[in-house]
Design an enzyme around this catalytic site. Structure first.
Site, PDB file in Angstrom:
ATOM      1  N   ASP A  25      -4.236  -2.060  -2.573  1.00  0.00           N
ATOM      2  CA  ASP A  25      -2.806  -1.803  -2.711  1.00  0.00           C
ATOM      3  C   ASP A  25      -2.392  -1.741  -4.186  1.00  0.00           C
ATOM      4  O   ASP A  25      -2.724  -2.646  -4.966  1.00  0.00           O
ATOM      5  CB  ASP A  25      -2.072  -2.956  -2.019  1.00  0.00           C
ATOM      6  CG  ASP A  25      -0.595  -2.709  -1.840  1.00  0.00           C
ATOM      7  OD1 ASP A  25      -0.229  -1.897  -0.987  1.00  0.00           O
ATOM      8  OD2 ASP A  25       0.198  -3.362  -2.560  1.00  0.00           O
ATOM      9  N   ASP A  41      -7.092  -3.986   4.087  1.00  0.00           N
ATOM     10  CA  ASP A  41      -6.130  -3.797   3.002  1.00  0.00           C
ATOM     11  C   ASP A  41      -6.253  -4.989   2.068  1.00  0.00           C
ATOM     12  O   ASP A  41      -6.318  -6.134   2.515  1.00  0.00           O
ATOM     13  CB  ASP A  41      -4.712  -3.732   3.577  1.00  0.00           C
ATOM     14  CG  ASP A  41      -3.876  -2.651   2.926  1.00  0.00           C
ATOM     15  OD1 ASP A  41      -3.762  -2.693   1.688  1.00  0.00           O
ATOM     16  OD2 ASP A  41      -3.342  -1.796   3.647  1.00  0.00           O
ATOM     17  N   HIS A  66       1.789   4.720   6.019  1.00  0.00           N
ATOM     18  CA  HIS A  66       2.940   3.916   6.459  1.00  0.00           C
ATOM     19  C   HIS A  66       4.105   3.969   5.473  1.00  0.00           C
ATOM     20  O   HIS A  66       5.156   3.375   5.742  1.00  0.00           O
ATOM     21  CB  HIS A  66       2.487   2.471   6.656  1.00  0.00           C
ATOM     22  CG  HIS A  66       1.980   1.850   5.388  1.00  0.00           C
ATOM     23  ND1 HIS A  66       0.817   2.252   4.770  1.00  0.00           N
ATOM     24  CD2 HIS A  66       2.506   0.887   4.598  1.00  0.00           C
ATOM     25  CE1 HIS A  66       0.650   1.567   3.664  1.00  0.00           C
ATOM     26  NE2 HIS A  66       1.652   0.733   3.528  1.00  0.00           N
ATOM     27  N   ASP A  67       3.926   4.642   4.344  1.00  0.00           N
ATOM     28  CA  ASP A  67       4.992   4.741   3.340  1.00  0.00           C
ATOM     29  C   ASP A  67       5.618   6.133   3.273  1.00  0.00           C
ATOM     30  O   ASP A  67       6.564   6.349   2.509  1.00  0.00           O
ATOM     31  CB  ASP A  67       4.440   4.411   1.939  1.00  0.00           C
ATOM     32  CG  ASP A  67       3.981   2.973   1.816  1.00  0.00           C
ATOM     33  OD1 ASP A  67       4.535   2.104   2.510  1.00  0.00           O
ATOM     34  OD2 ASP A  67       3.054   2.719   1.007  1.00  0.00           O
ATOM     35  N   GLU A  72      -5.164   2.537  -4.169  1.00  0.00           N
ATOM     36  CA  GLU A  72      -3.849   3.193  -4.124  1.00  0.00           C
ATOM     37  C   GLU A  72      -3.273   3.201  -5.539  1.00  0.00           C
ATOM     38  O   GLU A  72      -3.147   2.146  -6.163  1.00  0.00           O
ATOM     39  CB  GLU A  72      -2.907   2.442  -3.186  1.00  0.00           C
ATOM     40  CG  GLU A  72      -1.605   3.203  -2.960  1.00  0.00           C
ATOM     41  CD  GLU A  72      -0.428   2.319  -2.588  1.00  0.00           C
ATOM     42  OE1 GLU A  72       0.526   2.837  -2.003  1.00  0.00           O
ATOM     43  OE2 GLU A  72      -0.446   1.109  -2.904  1.00  0.00           O
TER      44      GLU A  72
HETATM   45  C1  NOJ Z   1       2.108  -0.186  -1.358  1.00  0.00           C
HETATM   46  C2  NOJ Z   1       2.125  -0.335   0.115  1.00  0.00           C
HETATM   47  O1  NOJ Z   1       1.538   0.776   0.713  1.00  0.00           O
HETATM   48  C3  NOJ Z   1       3.559  -0.543   0.521  1.00  0.00           C
HETATM   49  O2  NOJ Z   1       3.742  -0.486   1.907  1.00  0.00           O
HETATM   50  C4  NOJ Z   1       4.016  -1.853  -0.046  1.00  0.00           C
HETATM   51  O3  NOJ Z   1       5.395  -2.020   0.209  1.00  0.00           O
HETATM   52  C5  NOJ Z   1       3.787  -1.928  -1.552  1.00  0.00           C
HETATM   53  N1  NOJ Z   1       2.510  -1.409  -1.957  1.00  0.00           N
HETATM   54  C6  NOJ Z   1       3.863  -3.353  -2.025  1.00  0.00           C
HETATM   55  O4  NOJ Z   1       2.738  -4.053  -1.571  1.00  0.00           O
END
Ligand code: NOJ
Length: 580
Positions: free
Chosen positions: A217, A109, A347-348, A275
């Protein structure tokens, strides 16, 4: 002409990752080797057989770098080390080697829109306005005519993703710093060439160490409109939506081309995935066009927003037609140029079987149906830990059960604004990121075999029924079904490279599409219904004698069944067709 024939790969052959499947490890919740209740690298090393058996090609590891853990590692204080809670650099080297020995790759990551406020770079930057690193972050004076540190004095009205304003006042140096996420995650200023050079150097350092790429990210947020204009007000409140000024901003393509040129070019076998919240199909084509040398693929968010109202906390029932329209548009948009990533979970996101399936009586059936539909699309599938077991959302009893900064801040803000605490909690139970973060359920023993200590987030009590040990040798398990899907992608070129045609877009409960490559055609059917449904296809008779390639019914599809689906059934049919 089929999509694979029309797609333009510079070398003429599709890259390796077009037939690959990626598995995401969220290390905090994967496996704990030392009993401190937090997963770690040695725990992951101990569980590599699980990934090997599944057959995945790549592991994407969420952040393990030193971090105060304000956002579970997405707030990095040192980019070139490992946090002691997760292990050591030596453990990471061992992981790289162990994965490579098993024929798997490791993608790290990369969190470089922001650092932790504890990073040395930020410590220097906030130390004085004259410090050479002052310009590494986004500092601004108060809004003209206001007094810094008072409400409304922020340089603009942007709200942060984690509640409250996107600016924090620094009394000592008399300016505000920008943070699109929490105040402990200050945004780097990518317009500063020294920042870019430092990031490039760090990325090369990891590649030289043996890692095979990066998941980047919120990478479409790194280029901001330098004027930082106010955004439109968010539903009546004082905060504005700054996204038009920081999503896919003016220099985003330039920055990503530079990363490619400085870091990636000349190396082979890598994977880069960006992302990108809010990215459109047209932008994604630009980001992933191989001729432009930016990224291999992006994570788009449209399909995981179909059940969102004004915000993610306003949960709407799924309208399958919208989901199909969205994913279908992405299939079509990236058919000739670029490439899709495919995901339900990370994870989100809440667990997909609880979100779009039935996590009660038809949990196994609906989890395997959802997997089938996704994995038969064209693109690179990403499996999030526990998804291959059909893990579900968690039964959070009260606000004390939540750990996620986004959820905890949202609750405080919503309740302070007069929201009914029970209603706020009800929404959080459905969409909180903590749903994805409960520990992986390895067995039916104490703490699901995740830890010998007290887990940082409670284990889901359904671990007694849902766990890896119970599924590994069961041919009808969710795990076995994922293994079959992954093998299909490896074995059948039509799965990886065939063209895609959405069928029955108006059906409210059947997801149906065709894949075709040369003389092979697949029909993929998934029922989103708890009752029997008949699939009304104009060319139904042509499928009568087809082969059932995959089914999620124990014992397979009964002879002579026709195109009628059982509750949550998934079926993949294959037939030979004349060459086009
Ligand atoms: C995206 C990540 O997937 C998330 O978990 C994170 O809180 C935010 N970016 C900030 O880095």
């Amino acid at each position: 002409m089929s999509a694979s024939q029309s797609a333009s790969w510079p070398s003429g052959t599709p890259p390796w990752w077009t037939t690959a499947v990626v598995y995401q490890v969220y290390p905090r919740s994967f496996a704990d080797s030392d009993g401190d209740g937090i997963g770690d690298l040695r725990g992951l090393l101990d569980r590599l057989d699980h990934l090997d058996d599944l057959g995945v090609d790549v592991v994407w590891l969420s952040p393990v770098y030193p971090s105060p853990q304000a956002d579970n590692g997405y707030d990095i204080s040192d980019y070139t080390d490992v946090d002691p809670v997760f292990g050591t650099l030596a453990d990471l080297d061992e992981l790289i080697e162990a994965l490579h020995t098993r024929g798997m790759k490791l993608v790290m990551d990369l969190v470089v829109n922001h650092t932790s406020d504890q990073h040395d770079w930020f410590a220097a930057s906030r130390s004085s306005r004259e410090d050479p690193k002052r310009g590494w972050y986004v500092w601004r004076p108060p809004r003209p005519g206001t007094v810094g540190g008072t409400p409304g004095a922020e340089p603009n009205n942007w709200g942060s993703f984690f509640s409250g304003p996107a600016w924090t006042w620094d009394e000592a140096t008399g300016e505000y710093y920008l943070h699109l996420f929490s105040d402990r995650q200050p945004d780097l200023d990518w317009d500063n060439p020294d920042v870019r050079a430092a990031v490039h150097e760090m990325m090369r350092w990891w590649l030289d160490r043996g890692v095979d790429g990066f998941r980047m990210d919120v990478i479409n947020m790194i280029s901001k409109d330098p004027a930082l204009p106010d955004g439109d007000l968010r539903d009546g409140g004082p905060l504005g939506d700054g996204s038009p000024y920081f999503l896919c901003g003016p220099r985003i393509h330039e920055h990503l081309q530079e990363v490619h040129c400085e870091v990636v070019a000349g190396r082979t076998g890598l994977l880069t995935v960006g992302e990108m919240p809010g990215v459109s199909v047209d932008e994604a084509v630009l980001f992933t066009d191989p001729a432009r040398a930016e990224l291999d693929m992006v994570f788009q968010f449209e399909h995981v927003g179909v059940d969102h109202g004004a915000t993610k906390w306003d949960v709407l029932p799924l309208d399958l037609r919208e989901l199909k329209a969205s994913l279908g548009r992405w299939q079509e948009g990236l058919e000739k140029t670029g490439w899709n990533s495919l995901y339900w979970n990370n994870h989100d996101q809440p667990r997909v079987v609880s979100r779009f399936g039935d996590n009660g009586a038809f949990r196994v059936r609906s989890a395997t149906m959802l997997a089938t539909v996704l994995h038969l699309h064209r693109g690179t599938p990403f499996v999030y830990q526990g998804e291959e077991l059909g893990m579900t959302n968690a039964p959070f009893a009260s606000i004390d059960d939540f750990r996620d900064i986004e959820s905890v801040n949202h609750y405080a803000e919503a309740v302070a604004a007069g929201g009914d605490p029970e209603r706020v909690l009800a929404a959080m139970r459905r969409v909180s990121r903590d749903n994805a973060r409960t520990p992986v359920q390895w067995d039916a023993g104490p703490q699901a075999g995740f830890t010998t200590g007290t887990p940082w987030l409670p284990v889901n009590p359904n671990c007694r029924e849902i766990n890896a040990a119970a599924q590994r040798d069961d041919p009808d398990s969710v795990f076995a079904h994922y293994r079959r899907l992954i093998a299909l992608r490896h074995e059948l070129p039509v799965v990886a490279h065939g063209d895609f045609t959405m069928l029955l877009p108006e059906s409210p409960d059947v997801y149906a599409f065709r894949r075709r490559l040369d003389d092979v055609e697949l029909l993929v059917l998934g029922s989103f219904s708890g009752g029997r449904v008949s699939v009304e296809l104009p060319d139904a008779s042509q499928w009568a004698a087809s082969e059932v390639l995959l089914s999620n019914l124990p014992g397979g599809v009964p002879e002579g069944r026709g195109l009628v689906l059982e509750p949550w059934e998934a079926r993949v049919l294959s037939r030979a067709v004349g060459e086009r």
